[in-house]
Motif scaffolding. Structure first.
Motif, PDB file in Angstrom:
ATOM      1  N   ARG A  35       0.826  -1.209   0.000  1.00  0.00           N
ATOM      2  CA  ARG A  35       0.000   0.000   0.000  1.00  0.00           C
ATOM      3  C   ARG A  35       0.859   1.257   0.000  1.00  0.00           C
ATOM      4  O   ARG A  35       0.529   2.251  -0.623  1.00  0.00           O
ATOM      5  N   ARG A  36       1.989   1.204   0.726  1.00  0.00           N
ATOM      6  CA  ARG A  36       2.830   2.376   0.828  1.00  0.00           C
ATOM      7  C   ARG A  36       3.708   2.562  -0.395  1.00  0.00           C
ATOM      8  O   ARG A  36       4.299   3.610  -0.568  1.00  0.00           O
ATOM      9  N   SER A  37       3.862   1.539  -1.197  1.00  0.00           N
ATOM     10  CA  SER A  37       4.790   1.643  -2.313  1.00  0.00           C
ATOM     11  C   SER A  37       4.082   1.546  -3.653  1.00  0.00           C
ATOM     12  O   SER A  37       4.599   0.965  -4.590  1.00  0.00           O
ATOM     13  N   LEU A  38       2.861   2.111  -3.707  1.00  0.00           N
ATOM     14  CA  LEU A  38       2.143   2.102  -4.973  1.00  0.00           C
ATOM     15  C   LEU A  38       2.840   2.953  -6.013  1.00  0.00           C
ATOM     16  O   LEU A  38       2.604   2.824  -7.205  1.00  0.00           O
ATOM     17  N   GLY A  39       3.727   3.872  -5.556  1.00  0.00           N
ATOM     18  CA  GLY A  39       4.523   4.638  -6.493  1.00  0.00           C
ATOM     19  C   GLY A  39       5.478   3.724  -7.231  1.00  0.00           C
ATOM     20  O   GLY A  39       5.611   2.535  -6.944  1.00  0.00           O
ATOM     21  N   ASN A  40       6.213   4.306  -8.151  1.00  0.00           N
ATOM     22  CA  ASN A  40       7.110   3.558  -9.011  1.00  0.00           C
ATOM     23  C   ASN A  40       8.452   3.373  -8.319  1.00  0.00           C
ATOM     24  O   ASN A  40       9.330   4.231  -8.387  1.00  0.00           O
ATOM     25  N   LEU A  41       8.646   2.267  -7.631  1.00  0.00           N
ATOM     26  CA  LEU A  41       9.916   1.977  -6.985  1.00  0.00           C
ATOM     27  C   LEU A  41      11.019   1.824  -8.033  1.00  0.00           C
ATOM     28  O   LEU A  41      10.746   1.454  -9.178  1.00  0.00           O
ATOM     29  N   PRO A  42      12.273   2.083  -7.674  1.00  0.00           N
ATOM     30  CA  PRO A  42      13.359   1.796  -8.617  1.00  0.00           C
ATOM     31  C   PRO A  42      13.330   0.331  -9.028  1.00  0.00           C
ATOM     32  O   PRO A  42      12.889  -0.533  -8.256  1.00  0.00           O
ATOM     33  N   PRO A  43      13.797   0.025 -10.235  1.00  0.00           N
ATOM     34  CA  PRO A  43      13.764  -1.369 -10.701  1.00  0.00           C
ATOM     35  C   PRO A  43      14.743  -2.225  -9.916  1.00  0.00           C
ATOM     36  O   PRO A  43      15.642  -1.727  -9.238  1.00  0.00           O
ATOM     37  N   GLY A  44      14.554  -3.531 -10.034  1.00  0.00           N
ATOM     38  CA  GLY A  44      15.441  -4.470  -9.366  1.00  0.00           C
ATOM     39  C   GLY A  44      15.022  -5.886  -9.675  1.00  0.00           C
ATOM     40  O   GLY A  44      14.027  -6.121 -10.376  1.00  0.00           O
ATOM     41  N   PRO A  45      15.767  -6.857  -9.175  1.00  0.00           N
ATOM     42  CA  PRO A  45      15.425  -8.259  -9.436  1.00  0.00           C
ATOM     43  C   PRO A  45      14.048  -8.590  -8.886  1.00  0.00           C
ATOM     44  O   PRO A  45      13.685  -8.171  -7.786  1.00  0.00           O
ATOM     45  N   LYS A  46      13.295  -9.331  -9.655  1.00  0.00           N
ATOM     46  CA  LYS A  46      11.941  -9.698  -9.253  1.00  0.00           C
ATOM     47  C   LYS A  46      11.991 -10.719  -8.120  1.00  0.00           C
ATOM     48  O   LYS A  46      12.666 -11.728  -8.191  1.00  0.00           O
ATOM     49  N   GLY A  47      11.279 -10.419  -7.059  1.00  0.00           N
ATOM     50  CA  GLY A  47      11.260 -11.323  -5.922  1.00  0.00           C
ATOM     51  C   GLY A  47      10.011 -12.173  -5.880  1.00  0.00           C
ATOM     52  O   GLY A  47       9.208 -12.202  -6.829  1.00  0.00           O
ATOM     53  N   PHE A  48       9.822 -12.859  -4.780  1.00  0.00           N
ATOM     54  CA  PHE A  48       8.663 -13.702  -4.561  1.00  0.00           C
ATOM     55  C   PHE A  48       7.675 -12.987  -3.641  1.00  0.00           C
ATOM     56  O   PHE A  48       8.054 -12.091  -2.880  1.00  0.00           O
ATOM     57  N   PRO A  49       6.416 -13.358  -3.701  1.00  0.00           N
ATOM     58  CA  PRO A  49       5.453 -12.787  -2.754  1.00  0.00           C
ATOM     59  C   PRO A  49       5.927 -12.998  -1.313  1.00  0.00           C
ATOM     60  O   PRO A  49       6.485 -14.040  -0.971  1.00  0.00           O
ATOM     61  N   ILE A  50       5.698 -12.021  -0.502  1.00  0.00           N
ATOM     62  CA  ILE A  50       6.008 -12.013   0.928  1.00  0.00           C
ATOM     63  C   ILE A  50       7.510 -11.963   1.196  1.00  0.00           C
ATOM     64  O   ILE A  50       8.005 -11.027   1.807  1.00  0.00           O
ATOM     65  N   ILE A  51       8.277 -12.937   0.729  1.00  0.00           N
ATOM     66  CA  ILE A  51       9.703 -12.972   1.096  1.00  0.00           C
ATOM     67  C   ILE A  51      10.538 -12.029   0.245  1.00  0.00           C
ATOM     68  O   ILE A  51      11.684 -11.739   0.587  1.00  0.00           O
ATOM     69  N   GLY A  52       9.998 -11.541  -0.869  1.00  0.00           N
ATOM     70  CA  GLY A  52      10.738 -10.608  -1.710  1.00  0.00           C
ATOM     71  C   GLY A  52      11.984 -11.244  -2.299  1.00  0.00           C
ATOM     72  O   GLY A  52      11.950 -12.346  -2.842  1.00  0.00           O
ATOM     73  N   ASN A  53      13.129 -10.565  -2.146  1.00  0.00           N
ATOM     74  CA  ASN A  53      14.386 -10.998  -2.768  1.00  0.00           C
ATOM     75  C   ASN A  53      15.308 -11.723  -1.795  1.00  0.00           C
ATOM     76  O   ASN A  53      16.525 -11.784  -2.008  1.00  0.00           O
ATOM     77  N   ILE A  54      14.723 -12.300  -0.769  1.00  0.00           N
ATOM     78  CA  ILE A  54      15.557 -12.913   0.255  1.00  0.00           C
ATOM     79  C   ILE A  54      16.427 -14.040  -0.300  1.00  0.00           C
ATOM     80  O   ILE A  54      17.546 -14.269   0.169  1.00  0.00           O
ATOM     81  N   LEU A  55      15.944 -14.722  -1.344  1.00  0.00           N
ATOM     82  CA  LEU A  55      16.729 -15.810  -1.937  1.00  0.00           C
ATOM     83  C   LEU A  55      17.826 -15.301  -2.849  1.00  0.00           C
ATOM     84  O   LEU A  55      18.750 -16.039  -3.198  1.00  0.00           O
ATOM     85  N   ASP A  56      17.742 -14.030  -3.263  1.00  0.00           N
ATOM     86  CA  ASP A  56      18.743 -13.436  -4.153  1.00  0.00           C
ATOM     87  C   ASP A  56      19.851 -12.719  -3.396  1.00  0.00           C
ATOM     88  O   ASP A  56      20.886 -12.397  -3.975  1.00  0.00           O
ATOM     89  N   TRP A  57      19.614 -12.426  -2.119  1.00  0.00           N
ATOM     90  CA  TRP A  57      20.521 -11.527  -1.399  1.00  0.00           C
ATOM     91  C   TRP A  57      21.913 -12.143  -1.261  1.00  0.00           C
ATOM     92  O   TRP A  57      22.059 -13.260  -0.782  1.00  0.00           O
ATOM     93  N   PRO A  58      22.967 -11.442  -1.683  1.00  0.00           N
ATOM     94  CA  PRO A  58      24.327 -11.996  -1.621  1.00  0.00           C
ATOM     95  C   PRO A  58      24.846 -12.040  -0.195  1.00  0.00           C
ATOM     96  O   PRO A  58      24.493 -11.208   0.642  1.00  0.00           O
ATOM     97  N   VAL A  59      25.702 -13.005   0.081  1.00  0.00           N
ATOM     98  CA  VAL A  59      26.279 -13.151   1.419  1.00  0.00           C
ATOM     99  C   VAL A  59      27.800 -13.021   1.390  1.00  0.00           C
ATOM    100  O   VAL A  59      28.445 -13.127   2.431  1.00  0.00           O
TER     101      VAL A  59
END
Length: 521
Positions: A35-59
């Motif tokens: 709801r808070r980010s209905l604006g156009n966020l900067p682009p980035g890797p597409k994540g999954f519902p709820i968890i977002g990009n947690i599987l993409d995050w580098p360690v």
């Protein structure tokens, strides 16, 4: 079933367990974020519902992954970790526009649950949120080292003395180069801050701070612990199998408190005994109208000064020795300049042979360029310390929500081929001539209201260490079995990044250089 919520690894099986236990909370947070980010966020890797990009995050060496993402999505991009917006800036111009020019919106710090709250680093300047405490820290530190002329005038003698001692230690045992650099940095900052003289043998206070800085680097890397992206995990009992982060947080937190308490108490005891050497803490204790809150601010602002300098300067000077090992022609050219200015024989124009000082700096443009290139070539804090937005903002048509974590990719900015020609090569000449490339100090020391308050002291210390070392040492590759061993250029992962350990040969340039090293201060 056991699950491990210690240092974050997105591929571990515990993730499904954690998500199952907290799905209602996450769904609510996810939709609130939507709801808070209905604006156009900067682009980035597409994540999954709820968890977002947690599987993409580098360690590991995250800055390289952010560069790869930037090639696809642009210099400003966004990712989401369990509803937390992360904005990555790969461009220096974007960092200046947001973190400098819009400092009122971009100067806060995110809540770092592991390092900041559970261990305690939120009490230091590095992680203190914007507010009155932050202002008091900055005001007090400015009195100590707020301008370049102040640092040169008040602390040059101390810097030169401790750097000379560093040369002596290195001559005696060059294999312990890293240890000697640490002792030199500690000796300067502990004397300034606490009036404390470091012991020549192993010093317990230095060892306490060194270990604390290892904890800081581990616990403040964004996304390093799952509790950082999912704060509810802080409430998991420490007895839960695999929840070792709670045990670490407790142990490291006790060590952190010890680090702040010991030197502060040393000053108070010295003042009571009448043996105090004037310093930052004692000056404030003498002049401030003390309340428990004021005393706490003095204690932790002092700890902020020491911890801010204890590791970063060390990494830069160690990187200098690596560069000189790999680039002997540059070393020789810098030595020739020093010899021309100071004299390569016993006297030069009637002046006794001596070590370089800060007073010689303007006459040593090539050595200055070497120092600048050290700062650019090895990014000590490759991702800075993350900023946080205190208000919603719109930039280049992108919506950046309040509470976003903003990460400046300083490593990319200092290795940007559009700014620095052949950026992976150590090339001091880039800062000389009629059209020098951008001074790395513009980026190296951070941005806006969060710029490093000790930048002038750090710069002077690094210059003296480089110039004095060049004046008396030949730094070469180690020869084993008749073959030169070329060090591998690689860096540690963490908020503060060091060159990986390497071997080099450090010997006096000649007998006169050796005599100069061994001379009394």
């Amino acid at each position: 079933m056991e699950f491990n919520v210690d240092r974050f690894n997105p591929t571990s099986s515990y993730l499904s367990v954690v998500l199952a236990l907290t799905v209602l909370f996450l769904v609510e947070r996810f939709f609130r974020g939507r709801r808070r980010s209905l604006g156009n966020l900067p682009p980035g890797p597409k994540g999954f519902p709820i968890i977002g990009n947690i599987l993409d995050w580098p360690v590991y060496q995250e800055w390289f992954t952010f560069i790869e993402w930037g090639q696809k999505y642009g210099d400003i991009m966004s990712v989401s970790l369990l509803g937390q917006h992360m904005i990555v800036l790969n461009s220096a111009s974007d960092a200046f526009n947001l973190l400098d020019q819009k400092g009122t919106k971009y100067s806060d710090r995110p809540v770092m649950m592991m390092g900041g709250e559970l261990v305690g680093w939120s009490k230091t300047l590095a992680l203190t949120r914007v507010g009155e405490r932050f202002k008091e820290y900055r005001k007090n530190m400015h009195k100590l080292m707020g301008t370049r002329p102040q640092v040169v005038q008040e602390y040059s003698d101390l810097l030169e003395l401790e750097t000379h001692k560093f040369l002596q230690r290195t001559l005696k045992d060059p294999k312990k180069l890293s240890d000697h650099i640490r002792k030199m940095a500690a000796s300067v900052i502990l004397m300034m801050t606490y009036g404390y003289k470091v012991q020549e043998s192993k010093d317990p206070l230095c060892e306490t701070v060194d270990l604390a800085m290892i904890h800081f680097s581990i616990t403040t890397t964004p996304g390093s612990f799952l509790v950082d992206v999912f704060p509810m995990l802080q409430y998991i009992p420490s007895w839960v199998p695999g929840a070792s982060f709670k045990t670490k947080a407790d142990s490291w937190g006790k060590h952190f408190k010890k680090m702040g308490r010991l030197p502060f108490q040393y000053v108070k005891d010295s003042m009571r005994k009448g043996t105090n050497i004037p310093n930052y803490v004692s000056n404030l204790l003498d002049t401030e109208e003390l309340t428990p809150e004021k005393e706490d601010i003095i204690q932790w602002s002092a700890a902020s000064i020491y911890t801010g300098a204890a590791d970063t300067t060390v990494a830069s000077i160690y990187a200098f020795y690596l560069a000189m090992t790999l680039y002997p022609d540059i070393q020789r050219k810098a030595q020739e300049e020093i010899d021309q200015v100071l004299g390569s024989t016993s006297t030069y124009n009637g002046i006794d042979l001596r070590l370089p000082t800060n007073a010689d700096r303007d006459q040593l443009p090539y050595v200055n360029a070497v120092v600048s290139e050290v700062l650019r070539w090895h990014s000590v804090v490759p991702l800075g310390v993350p900023h946080a937005t205190s208000e919603d903002d719109v930039y280049k048509g992108y919506f950046i929500p309040k509470g976003s974590v903003v990460i400046p990719n300083i490593w990319k900015m200092l290795h940007d081929p559009d700014t620095y020609h052949d950026p992976m090569t150590f090339k001091p000449e880039r800062f000389l001539g009629e059209n020098p490339e951008r001074d790395p100090r513009d980026v190296f020391f951070g941005f806006g209201r969060r710029i490093c308050p000790g930048r002038f002291l750090a710069d002077s210390s690094i210059f003296l260490s480089c110039a004095m070392s060049l004046a008396v040492f030949d730094i070469r590759k180690v020869i084993k079995g008749g073959k030169e061993i070329t060090p591998v250029v690689d860096y540690t992962t963490g908020t503060i990044s060091h060159p990986q350990e390497f071997e080099c040969s450090i010997k006096p340039r000649n007998t006169k250089a050796e005599a100069l090293i061994l001379s009394t201060h």
